[in-house]
Design a protein around this motif. Structure first.
Motif, short mmCIF file in Angstrom:
data_model
loop_
_atom_site.label_atom_id
_atom_site.label_comp_id
_atom_site.label_asym_id
_atom_site.label_seq_id
_atom_site.Cartn_x
_atom_site.Cartn_y
_atom_site.Cartn_z
N GLY A 1 0.81 -1.21 0.00
CA GLY A 1 0.00 0.00 0.00
C GLY A 1 0.84 1.26 0.00
N GLU A 2 0.16 2.40 0.18
CA GLU A 2 0.80 3.70 0.00
C GLU A 2 1.13 4.42 1.30
N SER A 3 0.36 4.25 2.34
CA SER A 3 0.50 5.06 3.56
C SER A 3 1.52 4.43 4.50
N ASN A 4 2.79 4.54 4.12
CA ASN A 4 3.86 3.94 4.90
C ASN A 4 4.96 4.94 5.17
N PRO A 5 5.77 4.69 6.20
CA PRO A 5 6.97 5.51 6.39
C PRO A 5 7.88 5.38 5.18
N PRO A 6 8.92 6.22 5.08
CA PRO A 6 9.86 6.08 3.97
C PRO A 6 10.45 4.68 3.92
N SER A 7 10.55 4.14 2.72
CA SER A 7 11.15 2.82 2.54
C SER A 7 12.64 2.89 2.83
N ALA A 8 13.29 1.74 2.84
CA ALA A 8 14.73 1.70 3.10
C ALA A 8 15.50 2.59 2.14
N LEU A 9 15.15 2.56 0.86
CA LEU A 9 15.90 3.38 -0.10
C LEU A 9 15.48 4.83 -0.08
N GLU A 10 14.23 5.10 0.24
CA GLU A 10 13.83 6.51 0.42
C GLU A 10 14.60 7.13 1.57
N GLN A 11 14.78 6.38 2.64
CA GLN A 11 15.61 6.87 3.74
C GLN A 11 17.05 7.05 3.29
N GLN B 1 19.64 10.72 2.76
CA GLN B 1 20.83 10.96 3.58
C GLN B 1 22.13 11.00 2.77
N LEU B 2 22.03 10.97 1.45
CA LEU B 2 23.23 10.96 0.62
C LEU B 2 23.99 12.27 0.74
N TYR C 1 3.84 -2.23 -21.94
CA TYR C 1 3.91 -1.11 -21.01
C TYR C 1 4.81 -0.03 -21.62
N GLU C 2 4.71 1.17 -21.09
CA GLU C 2 5.64 2.23 -21.45
C GLU C 2 6.44 2.62 -20.22
N ILE C 3 7.72 2.88 -20.42
CA ILE C 3 8.57 3.28 -19.30
C ILE C 3 9.35 4.54 -19.65
N ASP C 4 9.72 5.28 -18.63
CA ASP C 4 10.74 6.31 -18.76
C ASP C 4 11.66 6.24 -17.56
N ARG C 5 12.84 6.83 -17.68
CA ARG C 5 13.85 6.78 -16.62
C ARG C 5 14.29 8.20 -16.30
N GLU C 6 14.52 8.45 -15.01
CA GLU C 6 14.98 9.77 -14.57
C GLU C 6 16.11 9.60 -13.56
N VAL C 7 17.16 10.38 -13.72
CA VAL C 7 18.23 10.41 -12.73
C VAL C 7 17.75 11.26 -11.55
N VAL C 8 17.65 10.65 -10.38
CA VAL C 8 17.12 11.37 -9.22
C VAL C 8 18.19 11.71 -8.19
N ALA C 9 19.39 11.13 -8.32
CA ALA C 9 20.48 11.45 -7.39
C ALA C 9 21.78 10.92 -7.97
N LEU C 10 22.89 11.52 -7.52
CA LEU C 10 24.24 11.05 -7.82
C LEU C 10 24.98 10.91 -6.51
N SER C 11 25.82 9.88 -6.40
CA SER C 11 26.58 9.68 -5.17
C SER C 11 27.87 8.94 -5.51
N GLY C 12 28.71 8.75 -4.51
CA GLY C 12 29.97 8.08 -4.75
C GLY C 12 30.51 7.44 -3.48
N SER C 13 31.45 6.53 -3.67
CA SER C 13 32.16 5.88 -2.56
C SER C 13 33.62 5.73 -2.98
N ARG C 14 34.39 5.11 -2.13
CA ARG C 14 35.81 4.91 -2.46
C ARG C 14 35.98 4.13 -3.76
N ARG C 15 35.09 3.18 -4.01
CA ARG C 15 35.26 2.30 -5.17
C ARG C 15 34.32 2.60 -6.33
#
Length: 316
Positions: A130-140, A144-145, A259-273
């Motif tokens: 359903g829809e009425s939930n706290p932020p999911s693991a990836l939304e959290q 924080q990125l 189905y039809e799809i589109d893709r959007e870049v919503v964030a950029l991040s990085g790590s050591r590797r």
């Protein structure tokens, strides 16, 4: 009489639902993109410090589906979400087990994780319905990125970039290209959790009377044609899935339907590797703006796989 969609044996350990040990199959050894093999190829993976070709992350999502249906019923196949950070790779021949913390007081979101037989954690995240939930693991996680340091592989990618819409479908015997060198029929022969509702004959007893695309194969449906409308990533480079969320909104998705799809870049991040591009893919009914499913994917490029990384970094 409606069939039960899964016969997977589950353990009820009081506060936990626990799935059986399973040995997921490696089906991407022949995967290619940018005219080279991928991290799922043994030789390529070993050059980058892995012991062999890794099993693709969403393969593990199948083991959570019977736990989610046992918790929230068939509704989960219409409005369910799995959101996970991949913590360690899994390799062919290893046994892994799915865990779900039983939600309390009617909650519609809970914690999930997967462990190798030796206790090593493969992934951790949330499952919900359903829809009425706290932020999911990836939304959290995405909230924080930290801003990435200087990007090299992704230097020309910008948040907000979006592809044009394109049509996709998945038939039982449809070959899904160089990125996914197998068919849905091939997958169903080795999938860790079988269901009659994934088949043409068995689906006649389902609520929708049409065969359902397994959740792990939604990732294939949404990624198989990504190179036809690429973002400006410098390469050749080897990538991996570091985080992934698949959300059904008005599901399920069905075999053979367009189905039809589109893709959007919503964030950029990085790590050591790695350098990471977070992409949200929307799934719509053709000719409409009705979103029926979505995927959030952290597509991480390994710096060591880009031959010009040091030279380009110095030049930038």
């Amino acid at each position: 009489m409606m069939q039960t969609p899964f016969a997977t044996p589950l353990q009820d350990n009081g506060d936990l639902l626990v799935g059986p040990l399973r040995g997921p199959r490696q089906m991407l050894a022949a995967q290619q993109y940018d005219n080279h093999t991928s991290i799922h190829d043994d030789a390529t993976a070993q050059k980058l410090g892995f012991k062999g070709g890794t099993i693709e992350g969403p393969t593990h999502f199948s083991q959570f589906v019977p736990l989610c249906v046992a918790t929230w019923g068939v509704r989960w196949l219409e409005q369910g979400c799995l959101s996970a950070h991949y913590r360690n790779p899994c390799f062919e021949g290893e046994q892994v087990r799915a865990f779900l913390a039983k939600p309390k007081d009617g909650a519609t979101q809970t914690t999930i994780w997967m462990q190798r037989e030796d206790g090593t954690e493969i992934l951790r995240g949330t499952a919900s319905v359903g829809e009425s939930n706290p932020p999911s693991a990836l939304e959290q996680r995405i909230s924080q990125l930290e801003p990435p340091e200087k990007l090299v592989i992704l230097r020309d990618v910008r948040v907000g970039m979006r592809t044009a819409r394109q049509r996709v479908r998945m038939g039982f015997d449809q070959h899904m290209g160089d990125l996914y060198p197998f068919t849905l029929a091939d997958k169903l022969r080795v999938i860790t959790e079988t269901s009659p509702w994934y088949t043409a004959d068995g689906a006649t007893a389902s609520p929708w009377k049409k065969p359902v695309i397994p959740v792990e194969m939604i990732s294939v449906l949404l990624n198989h044609a990504r190179d036809t409308k690429p973002f400006p990533v410098h390469g050749p480079v080897v990538g991996l899935f570091a985080d992934q969320e698949i959300r059904l909104i008005k599901g399920p998705l069905f075999v053979g339907e367009e189905y039809e799809i589109d893709r959007e870049v919503v964030a950029l991040s990085g790590s050591r590797r790695t350098e990471s591009m977070w992409i949200r893919t929307r799934v719509m009914r053709p000719g409409t703006d009705e979103v029926v499913a979505a995927m959030l994917l952290n597509s991480a490029s390994l710096k060591d796989s880009y031959a010009n990384y040091a030279a380009d970094l110095a030049r930038l």
